[in-house]
Design a protein around this motif. Sequence first.
Motif, PDB file in Angstrom:
ATOM      1  N   TYR A   1       0.754  -1.228  -0.049  1.00 21.05           N
ATOM      2  CA  TYR A   1      -0.039   0.029  -0.099  1.00 21.05           C
ATOM      3  C   TYR A   1       0.789   1.447   0.198  1.00 21.05           C
ATOM      4  O   TYR A   1       0.561   2.057  -0.744  1.00 21.05           O
ATOM      5  CB  TYR A   1      -1.096   0.079   1.290  1.00 21.05           C
ATOM      6  N   PRO A   2       1.936   1.388   0.846  1.00 24.55           N
ATOM      7  CA  PRO A   2       2.601   2.828   0.851  1.00 24.55           C
ATOM      8  C   PRO A   2       3.081   3.035  -0.502  1.00 24.55           C
ATOM      9  O   PRO A   2       3.113   4.074  -0.832  1.00 24.55           O
ATOM     10  CB  PRO A   2       3.723   2.489   1.707  1.00 24.55           C
ATOM     11  N   ASP A   3       3.643   1.917  -1.338  1.00 25.69           N
ATOM     12  CA  ASP A   3       4.192   2.240  -2.747  1.00 25.69           C
ATOM     13  C   ASP A   3       3.255   2.820  -3.603  1.00 25.69           C
ATOM     14  O   ASP A   3       3.457   3.627  -4.318  1.00 25.69           O
ATOM     15  CB  ASP A   3       5.024   1.069  -3.124  1.00 25.69           C
ATOM     16  N   ASP A   4       2.100   1.999  -3.556  1.00 19.32           N
ATOM     17  CA  ASP A   4       0.743   2.494  -4.252  1.00 19.32           C
ATOM     18  C   ASP A   4       0.480   4.017  -3.817  1.00 19.32           C
ATOM     19  O   ASP A   4       0.182   4.941  -4.813  1.00 19.32           O
ATOM     20  CB  ASP A   4      -0.420   1.590  -4.267  1.00 19.32           C
ATOM     21  N   ALA A   5       0.540   4.124  -2.566  1.00 21.51           N
ATOM     22  CA  ALA A   5       0.033   5.769  -2.049  1.00 21.51           C
ATOM     23  C   ALA A   5       1.036   6.810  -2.509  1.00 21.51           C
ATOM     24  O   ALA A   5       0.665   7.901  -2.813  1.00 21.51           O
ATOM     25  CB  ALA A   5       0.018   5.694  -0.488  1.00 21.51           C
ATOM     26  N   ALA A   6       2.450   6.446  -2.773  1.00 20.98           N
ATOM     27  CA  ALA A   6       3.261   7.270  -3.032  1.00 20.98           C
ATOM     28  C   ALA A   6       2.992   7.674  -4.702  1.00 20.98           C
ATOM     29  O   ALA A   6       3.093   8.686  -4.980  1.00 20.98           O
ATOM     30  CB  ALA A   6       4.694   6.715  -2.925  1.00 20.98           C
ATOM     31  N   SER A   7       2.760   6.526  -5.311  1.00 27.32           N
ATOM     32  CA  SER A   7       2.319   6.863  -6.780  1.00 27.32           C
ATOM     33  C   SER A   7       1.034   7.845  -6.852  1.00 27.32           C
ATOM     34  O   SER A   7       1.253   8.513  -7.634  1.00 27.32           O
ATOM     35  CB  SER A   7       2.238   5.414  -7.346  1.00 27.32           C
ATOM     36  N   GLU A   8       0.434   7.504  -6.027  1.00 22.53           N
ATOM     37  CA  GLU A   8      -0.995   8.212  -6.179  1.00 22.53           C
ATOM     38  C   GLU A   8      -0.844   9.647  -5.781  1.00 22.53           C
ATOM     39  O   GLU A   8      -1.472  10.545  -6.395  1.00 22.53           O
ATOM     40  CB  GLU A   8      -2.062   7.699  -5.195  1.00 22.53           C
ATOM     41  N   TYR A   9       0.089  10.046  -4.518  1.00 19.97           N
ATOM     42  CA  TYR A   9       0.044  11.282  -4.163  1.00 19.97           C
ATOM     43  C   TYR A   9       1.033  11.994  -5.217  1.00 19.97           C
ATOM     44  O   TYR A   9       1.318  13.335  -4.934  1.00 19.97           O
ATOM     45  CB  TYR A   9       0.710  11.270  -2.703  1.00 19.97           C
ATOM     46  N   GLY A  10       1.674  11.559  -6.029  1.00 19.93           N
ATOM     47  CA  GLY A  10       2.554  12.370  -6.847  1.00 19.93           C
ATOM     48  C   GLY A  10       3.971  12.392  -6.338  1.00 19.93           C
ATOM     49  O   GLY A  10       4.436  11.693  -5.500  1.00 19.93           O
ATOM     50  N   ALA A  11       4.587  13.542  -6.666  1.00 17.92           N
ATOM     51  CA  ALA A  11       5.973  13.827  -6.197  1.00 17.92           C
ATOM     52  C   ALA A  11       5.995  14.103  -4.669  1.00 17.92           C
ATOM     53  O   ALA A  11       7.255  14.221  -4.527  1.00 17.92           O
ATOM     54  CB  ALA A  11       6.455  15.023  -7.081  1.00 17.92           C
ATOM     55  N   SER A  12       5.149  14.643  -4.162  1.00 17.09           N
ATOM     56  CA  SER A  12       5.195  15.071  -2.563  1.00 17.09           C
ATOM     57  C   SER A  12       6.033  14.184  -1.818  1.00 17.09           C
ATOM     58  O   SER A  12       5.643  12.838  -2.075  1.00 17.09           O
ATOM     59  CB  SER A  12       3.927  15.233  -2.033  1.00 17.09           C
ATOM     60  N   PRO A  13       6.734  14.148  -0.982  1.00 22.35           N
ATOM     61  CA  PRO A  13       7.341  13.215   0.006  1.00 22.35           C
ATOM     62  C   PRO A  13       6.382  12.689   0.757  1.00 22.35           C
ATOM     63  O   PRO A  13       5.232  13.405   1.281  1.00 22.35           O
ATOM     64  CB  PRO A  13       8.388  13.944   0.945  1.00 22.35           C
ATOM     65  N   THR A  14       6.228  11.370   0.826  1.00 20.53           N
ATOM     66  CA  THR A  14       5.242  10.616   1.726  1.00 20.53           C
ATOM     67  C   THR A  14       6.014   9.594   2.826  1.00 20.53           C
ATOM     68  O   THR A  14       6.882   9.098   2.477  1.00 20.53           O
ATOM     69  CB  THR A  14       4.552   9.402   0.712  1.00 20.53           C
ATOM     70  N   LEU A  15       5.435   9.710   3.819  1.00 23.28           N
ATOM     71  CA  LEU A  15       6.035   8.927   5.058  1.00 23.28           C
ATOM     72  C   LEU A  15       4.918   7.944   5.342  1.00 23.28           C
ATOM     73  O   LEU A  15       3.789   8.137   5.733  1.00 23.28           O
ATOM     74  CB  LEU A  15       6.227   9.658   6.340  1.00 23.28           C
ATOM     75  N   ALA A  16       5.410   6.607   5.461  1.00 22.02           N
ATOM     76  CA  ALA A  16       4.549   5.598   5.776  1.00 22.02           C
ATOM     77  C   ALA A  16       5.117   4.527   6.693  1.00 22.02           C
ATOM     78  O   ALA A  16       6.216   4.188   6.554  1.00 22.02           O
ATOM     79  CB  ALA A  16       4.062   4.753   4.474  1.00 22.02           C
ATOM     80  N   THR A  17       4.166   3.901   7.524  1.00 20.37           N
ATOM     81  CA  THR A  17       4.564   2.922   8.495  1.00 20.37           C
ATOM     82  C   THR A  17       3.758   1.796   8.467  1.00 20.37           C
ATOM     83  O   THR A  17       2.354   2.117   8.636  1.00 20.37           O
ATOM     84  CB  THR A  17       4.987   3.288   9.984  1.00 20.37           C
TER      85      THR A  17
END
Length: 80
Positions: A43-59
């Motif tokens: 899911y975090p990888d999918d979320a990063a793709s969805e959110y675009g270029a913004s930094p994303t932090l996931a745990t």
Amino acid sequence: MTYLQTHAREAGGFSCRRFRVVVDQNARVSTHDFFTLRSARRYPDDAASEYGASPTLATVFNRAFKAVRPHGTAILRGLT
């Protein structure tokens, strides 16, 4: 306790799902529950793709609210 762990706990207990992903994207924090560790880790990888270029932090957390993703927290960048 990290702020992501706090958000994981504040989202309540787990029903029948076993893993919770907490995502922080530009100070917008969301939680998502999953049955399998494989789905939770994806899911975090999918979320990063969805959110675009913004930094994303996931745990990814287990039912004991312990981080289970390798290295605990991942900083992800979306794919553009």
